[in-house]
Design an enzyme around this catalytic site. Structure first.
Site, PDB file in Angstrom:
ATOM      1  N   ARG A  43      41.717 -12.521 -18.878  1.00  0.00           N
ATOM      2  CA  ARG A  43      40.291 -12.244 -18.829  1.00  0.00           C
ATOM      3  C   ARG A  43      39.923 -10.546 -19.259  1.00  0.00           C
ATOM      4  NH1 ARG A  43      37.662 -15.534 -16.792  1.00  0.00           N
ATOM      5  NH2 ARG A  43      39.771 -16.196 -15.721  1.00  0.00           N
ATOM      6  N   THR A  44      40.645  -9.672 -18.364  1.00  0.00           N
ATOM      7  CA  THR A  44      40.505  -8.298 -18.556  1.00  0.00           C
ATOM      8  C   THR A  44      40.951  -7.838 -19.751  1.00  0.00           C
ATOM      9  OG1 THR A  44      41.033  -8.235 -16.193  1.00  0.00           O
ATOM     10  CG2 THR A  44      40.772  -6.088 -17.133  1.00  0.00           C
ATOM     11  N   LYS A  72      63.239  -2.612 -21.267  1.00  0.00           N
ATOM     12  CA  LYS A  72      64.446  -1.867 -21.402  1.00  0.00           C
ATOM     13  C   LYS A  72      64.724  -0.912 -20.343  1.00  0.00           C
ATOM     14  CE  LYS A  72      63.933  -2.531 -26.366  1.00  0.00           C
ATOM     15  NZ  LYS A  72      63.284  -1.978 -27.488  1.00  0.00           N
ATOM     16  N   ARG A 125      47.209  -2.032 -17.172  1.00  0.00           N
ATOM     17  CA  ARG A 125      47.591  -3.219 -15.857  1.00  0.00           C
ATOM     18  C   ARG A 125      48.989  -3.087 -15.602  1.00  0.00           C
ATOM     19  NH1 ARG A 125      44.781  -8.558 -13.914  1.00  0.00           N
ATOM     20  NH2 ARG A 125      43.055  -6.914 -13.907  1.00  0.00           N
ATOM     21  N   HIS A 182      40.879  -1.905  -9.152  1.00  0.00           N
ATOM     22  CA  HIS A 182      40.348  -2.604 -10.232  1.00  0.00           C
ATOM     23  C   HIS A 182      38.882  -2.205 -10.592  1.00  0.00           C
ATOM     24  CE1 HIS A 182      39.977  -5.211 -13.282  1.00  0.00           C
ATOM     25  NE2 HIS A 182      40.124  -6.361 -13.111  1.00  0.00           N
TER      26      HIS A 182
END
Lengths: 146, 308
Positions: free
Chosen positions: B51-52, B80, B101, B129
């Site tokens: 969604r975001t 890595k 995120r 958020h």
């Protein structure tokens, strides 16, 4: 009684709880300084029974004692110049603490990126609350010297 | 250069300005369709969030820009062992702005410290958020016409829900706000929200366990999911779960102009029958989120003056 000579310029940290002087030596990073340091352990004290004392011979502008305010604000910091006590410094809480305490929040970025400095910010002077700069988790543990 | 880490990074005035811009974008989309021509947004998503991520990507494309990035840590150099600091230094050479995120709290702040492009926190663990909060504020302001003088019900998991904490933090800055906190006792807001945010700002609030008893008083109901794993035992969960499901029967007790918001995804806490109720605003909230992110990108890139 063991005698350690006077210092001309520097700091005498008095009323350190017995056994805690080596922790403070590390926290103040005294091993990084090129100066004379005397650590006196288990000195007799009327007030405390036993206490530790640290004497540091160095230019007084060279060192910040701010972190002691966080570690144990009952420690007395005597500032010495020309062999005399010129100031009994009042300890206040430092605004920022770097690499003295660690964030214990397992969700914090510092838990996976080892090279990051552990930085805590004073967010509430009255309640003595420090929070991790990254995740804002409150520091709840007791400092090992406090 | 400015980053966005927390909803409180913006003052109330700056936030009002951002929401004004978002409202203008909604009314005059063509005016903004090429404002980011030639600009690139990097979406650095170390954990999945459809969604975001799609909202950010849609926002940038709507502005004429383009998008690069990755959508999980396994397809990035993090697999890595690359640090966030090194990744952002590299991304700064490729893109003009970045949305990050990360499952670890504070990762976007670490990135911001090393970045030469604006960094937007698109969610860091259970911490912040901010674009969800800006979305919520924009939705409320657009549909209610104000962010002040509202009685707001927050319902569900108020203990672990970061969207709820951020929204409370953001709304206490406005006049005449009061809260009704509706949750099982186990999932009440944490002490610091009660003491350091609500009480400290003299914001009236009540803590109740029954949604039905209070729904009729509310201007706005913000629903969140009550998760089974948050309960101490199964019996308690079964006993409580239906109390926090919003259905047509409970909606019948609510005012005609009460709005229902939800950060989504929903599972079963809002019955599908509520979707067609005109008061259900949670899908419109998604659309408002795109406008809010468009406004944020424009502001952080310093492009406001480029609008014709």
């Amino acid at each position: 009684m063991l005698n350690v000579g006077k210092i001309d310029e520097g700091f005498v940290l008095d009323h350190i709880p017995a056994g805690k002087s080596m922790d403070i030596y590390r926290d103040l990073r005294l091993n990084d300084l090129d100066c004379t340091v005397a650590i006196i352990k288990n000195a007799r004290s009327n007030k405390m029974g036993k206490k530790d004392i640290i004497k540091v011979q160095c230019p007084i502008d060279n060192m910040s004692m701010d972190i002691l305010g966080f570690i144990d604000h009952s420690i007395t910091v005597n500032v010495i110049q020309d062999g005399q006590i010129v100031e009994k410094r009042k300890l206040s809480l430092p605004k920022e603490i770097v690499n003295i305490i660690k964030c214990r929040n397992p969700r914090c970025i510092t838990s996976i990126e080892q090279e990051l400095p552990h930085i805590f910010i004073l967010t509430d002077q009255e309640k003595r609350i420090y929070r991790c700069k990254y995740c804002e988790e409150k520091y709840n543990g007791k400092h090992r010297g406090g | 250069m400015r980053h966005l880490m927390s909803p409180l990074d913006f003052t109330v005035e700056e936030l009002d300005h951002l929401l004004d811009l978002a409202a203008d974008i909604e009314r005059h989309r063509e005016k903004y369709a090429h404002i980011c021509d030639g600009k690139k947004l990097a979406t650095l998503f170390y954990e999945p969030s459809t969604r975001t991520r799609l909202s950010f990507e849609a926002a940038m494309i709507n502005l004429g820009g383009s998008v690069i990035g990755f959508s999980n840590a396994n397809s990035s150099s993090a697999a890595k062992g690359e640090s966030v600091s090194d990744t952002i230094r590299m991304v700064s050479c490729y893109a003009d702005i970045c949305a990050m995120r990360h499952p670890k709290e504070g990762a976007p702040m670490v990135a911001a410290g090393k970045s030469s492009i604006p960094v937007i926190n698109a969610g860091d663990g259970g911490h912040q958020h901010p674009t969800q909060t800006i979305t919520d504020l924009h939705t409320i302001r657009s549909l209610k016409g104000r962010l002040s003088n509202l009685k707001i019900g927050l319902c569900g998991d108020l203990k672990f829900g970061r969207t709820v904490h951020s929204l409370i933090n953001a709304l206490v800055r406005y006049e005449g706000i009061s809260f009704v906190l509706i949750s099982p006792e186990e999932l009440r807001v944490p002490d610091y929200i009660r003491e350091d945010v609500l009480a400290k700002n003299h914001v009236p609030f009540r803590e109740v366990v029954s949604l039905e008893e209070v729904i009729g008083e509310l201007d706005l109901l913000y629903m969140t999911r009550v998760q089974r794993e948050r309960f101490f035992n199964e019996e308690e969960y079964i006993r409580m779960k239906d109390s926090y499901i919003l259905d047509a029967k409970k909606m019948a007790l609510a005012r005609e102009d009460m709005l229902v918001l939800h950060p989504l995804p929903r599972v079963n806490e809002i019955a599908v029958e509520v979707d067609n109720d005109p008061r259900a605003a949670y899908f419109r909230q998604v659309q408002y989120g795109v406008y809010a992110r468009m406004a944020l990108i424009i502001i952080l890139l310093g492009l406001e003056d480029s609008v014709c």
